[in-house]
Design a protein around this motif. Structure first.
Motif, PDB file in Angstrom:
ATOM      1  N   ARG A   1       2.251   1.863  -3.493  1.00 22.38           N
ATOM      2  CA  ARG A   1       1.281   2.347  -4.479  1.00 22.38           C
ATOM      3  C   ARG A   1       1.240   3.863  -4.523  1.00 22.38           C
ATOM      4  O   ARG A   1       0.760   4.449  -5.492  1.00 22.38           O
ATOM      5  CB  ARG A   1      -0.111   1.770  -4.168  1.00 22.38           C
ATOM      6  CG  ARG A   1      -0.267   0.332  -4.617  1.00 22.38           C
ATOM      7  CD  ARG A   1      -1.733  -0.047  -4.741  1.00 22.38           C
ATOM      8  NE  ARG A   1      -2.361  -0.258  -3.444  1.00 22.38           N
ATOM      9  CZ  ARG A   1      -2.373  -1.428  -2.808  1.00 22.38           C
ATOM     10  NH1 ARG A   1      -1.785  -2.482  -3.336  1.00 22.38           N
ATOM     11  NH2 ARG A   1      -2.983  -1.546  -1.641  1.00 22.38           N
TER      12      ARG A   1
ATOM     13  N   GLU B   1       5.194  -9.486  -9.626  1.00 21.37           N
ATOM     14  CA  GLU B   1       4.061  -8.660 -10.028  1.00 21.37           C
ATOM     15  C   GLU B   1       3.732  -8.852 -11.498  1.00 21.37           C
ATOM     16  O   GLU B   1       2.572  -8.924 -11.888  1.00 21.37           O
ATOM     17  CB  GLU B   1       4.358  -7.183  -9.760  1.00 21.37           C
ATOM     18  CG  GLU B   1       4.250  -6.801  -8.305  1.00 21.37           C
ATOM     19  CD  GLU B   1       4.246  -5.296  -8.133  1.00 21.37           C
ATOM     20  OE1 GLU B   1       4.505  -4.586  -9.127  1.00 21.37           O
ATOM     21  OE2 GLU B   1       3.968  -4.826  -7.016  1.00 21.37           O
TER      22      GLU B   1
ATOM     23  N   ALA C   1       0.834  -1.205   0.000  1.00 23.69           N
ATOM     24  CA  ALA C   1       0.000   0.000   0.000  1.00 23.69           C
ATOM     25  C   ALA C   1       0.864   1.248   0.000  1.00 23.69           C
ATOM     26  O   ALA C   1       0.558   2.238  -0.682  1.00 23.69           O
ATOM     27  CB  ALA C   1      -0.930  -0.008   1.206  1.00 23.69           C
TER      28      ALA C   1
ATOM     29  N   ILE D   1      -3.977  -3.584  -8.517  1.00 20.45           N
ATOM     30  CA  ILE D   1      -4.651  -3.098  -7.316  1.00 20.45           C
ATOM     31  C   ILE D   1      -6.171  -3.214  -7.447  1.00 20.45           C
ATOM     32  O   ILE D   1      -6.918  -2.647  -6.659  1.00 20.45           O
ATOM     33  CB  ILE D   1      -4.251  -1.648  -6.997  1.00 20.45           C
ATOM     34  CG1 ILE D   1      -4.608  -0.712  -8.146  1.00 20.45           C
ATOM     35  CG2 ILE D   1      -2.778  -1.559  -6.665  1.00 20.45           C
ATOM     36  CD1 ILE D   1      -4.362   0.763  -7.823  1.00 20.45           C
TER      37      ILE D   1
ATOM     38  N   THR E   1      -8.300  -2.146  -9.882  1.00 17.74           N
ATOM     39  CA  THR E   1      -9.054  -0.998 -10.387  1.00 17.74           C
ATOM     40  C   THR E   1     -10.168  -1.467 -11.318  1.00 17.74           C
ATOM     41  O   THR E   1      -9.937  -2.301 -12.196  1.00 17.74           O
ATOM     42  CB  THR E   1      -8.107  -0.050 -11.167  1.00 17.74           C
ATOM     43  OG1 THR E   1      -7.020   0.306 -10.317  1.00 17.74           O
ATOM     44  CG2 THR E   1      -8.841   1.203 -11.618  1.00 17.74           C
TER      45      THR E   1
ATOM     46  N   ASN F   1      -1.347   5.907 -11.109  1.00 16.99           N
ATOM     47  CA  ASN F   1      -2.046   5.865  -9.830  1.00 16.99           C
ATOM     48  C   ASN F   1      -2.004   7.198  -9.102  1.00 16.99           C
ATOM     49  O   ASN F   1      -2.424   7.280  -7.941  1.00 16.99           O
ATOM     50  CB  ASN F   1      -1.441   4.784  -8.925  1.00 16.99           C
ATOM     51  CG  ASN F   1      -1.757   3.389  -9.407  1.00 16.99           C
ATOM     52  OD1 ASN F   1      -2.863   3.128  -9.857  1.00 16.99           O
ATOM     53  ND2 ASN F   1      -0.780   2.500  -9.326  1.00 16.99           N
TER      54      ASN F   1
END
Length: 311
Positions: free
Chosen positions: A80, A296, A77, A108, A110, A155
């Motif tokens: 991000r 990732e 978090a 994440i 979205t 982001n």
């Protein structure tokens, strides 16, 4: 926004620190250039902001949070809210420019409706609105870096770290990348850029922080790349490799034998024998992040290959 309080980082016990007694603050909305010879501590500073490595002593605060108090499960978090741009772009070669930017949103969770709005906005912002379907190898180096910046900024992070973002680019292309980073900074994002790009620093005239041997030796609010400061390595005032300031101070002090020859001189004792500063090179420093990015990327690829996760 970013604050280091008496931070020291030592990678190998017995070696000189990569960063030593660092006290510095980067305010919200600043654009800061980190300059210094290789091994001066710039990469270590960035790794600590990302919480990829922890200080040996002292505290690092990011966005008002003491990173030593953040548990591991909350680190994603934190990251991000921090964009990262690299010299070698690090785009997924089998994914289009659109999909590379989409990855940062997909991981994440979205909503697809938001993704369909944000990605075209990012492509337009970086001047690639007509190249979203192209693969990285179909783009120039400057275009690839623009995609990487769009991915880091999609982001809307409060902090953007850039590690030599113009290092692989020609001067004209590098100028465009600097303009793009300046635009992002104008929108309120704090930008910290590590660089050896003399032209970029001299052109922008923003805050310049020079590191030598893990310490800040210069902090100019509207600085240039070179400096008249006697402790500057990049300006040629000291040879590259003479990074340890205490070593140089010790060299100027008389040894015990020298002091003994002067009856008016206090015996300061023999100088300490010090090892040269060893900071892992850029590749070693980023191994941990590379592994994280690979994990990732695999998750991203699975998400995009899933029909429910694609546009």
């Amino acid at each position: 926004m970013i604050r280091f309080d008496d931070v020291t980082k030592t990678y190998i016990r017995g070696q000189n620190p990569a960063v030593e007694n660092l006290d510095i603050e980067f305010a919200r909305g600043e654009f800061v250039f980190l300059v210094g010879a290789s091994g001066s501590g710039k990469s270590t500073l960035m790794r600590m902001v990302l919480k990829e490595t922890a200080p040996t002593s002292g505290t690092v605060h990011v966005a008002g949070k003491d990173l030593s108090r953040i548990p591991s499960w909350r680190v994603p978090a934190l990251r991000r809210d921090i964009g990262m741009v690299f010299q070698d772009f690090r785009l997924l070669p089998s994914k289009t420019a659109y999909q590379n930017i989409e990855f940062a949103l997909a991981v994440i969770g979205t909503p697809r409706k938001v993704v369909r709005r944000l990605v075209p906005e990012m492509l337009e912002m970086v001047g690639l609105e007509d190249k979203g379907r192209r693969l990285p190898h179909e783009l120039s180096g400057g275009e690839q870096q623009r995609v990487a910046i769009a991915r880091a900024y999609v982001n809307r992070p409060s902090i953007l770290l850039a590690d030599e973002p113009t290092g692989n680019l020609d001067p004209s292309t590098a100028e465009g990348i600097l303009d793009l980073l300046a635009e992002i900074n104008d929108r309120g994002t704090t930008v910290v850029m590590a660089t050896h790009d003399r032209t970029a620093v001299d052109r922008m005239r923003r805050r310049v922080v020079e590191m030598v041997g893990g310490r800040v030796v210069r902090d100019d609010p509207e600085g240039t790349y070179e400096s008249v400061a006697p402790v500057s390595v990049i300006s040629g005032n000291l040879p590259d490799g003479a990074e340890d300031l205490e070593d140089r101070e010790d060299q100027d002090r008389p040894t015990t034998d020298e002091a003994a020859t002067d009856e008016d001189t206090t015996d300061v004792g023999a100088t300490d024998e010090r090892r040269p500063l060893i900071e892992p090179d850029a590749d070693d420093l980023l191994d941990e992040r590379d592994a994280h990015l690979r994990e990732e990327d695999e998750a991203f690829a699975e998400a995009l290959d899933d029909p429910e996760a694609t546009r």
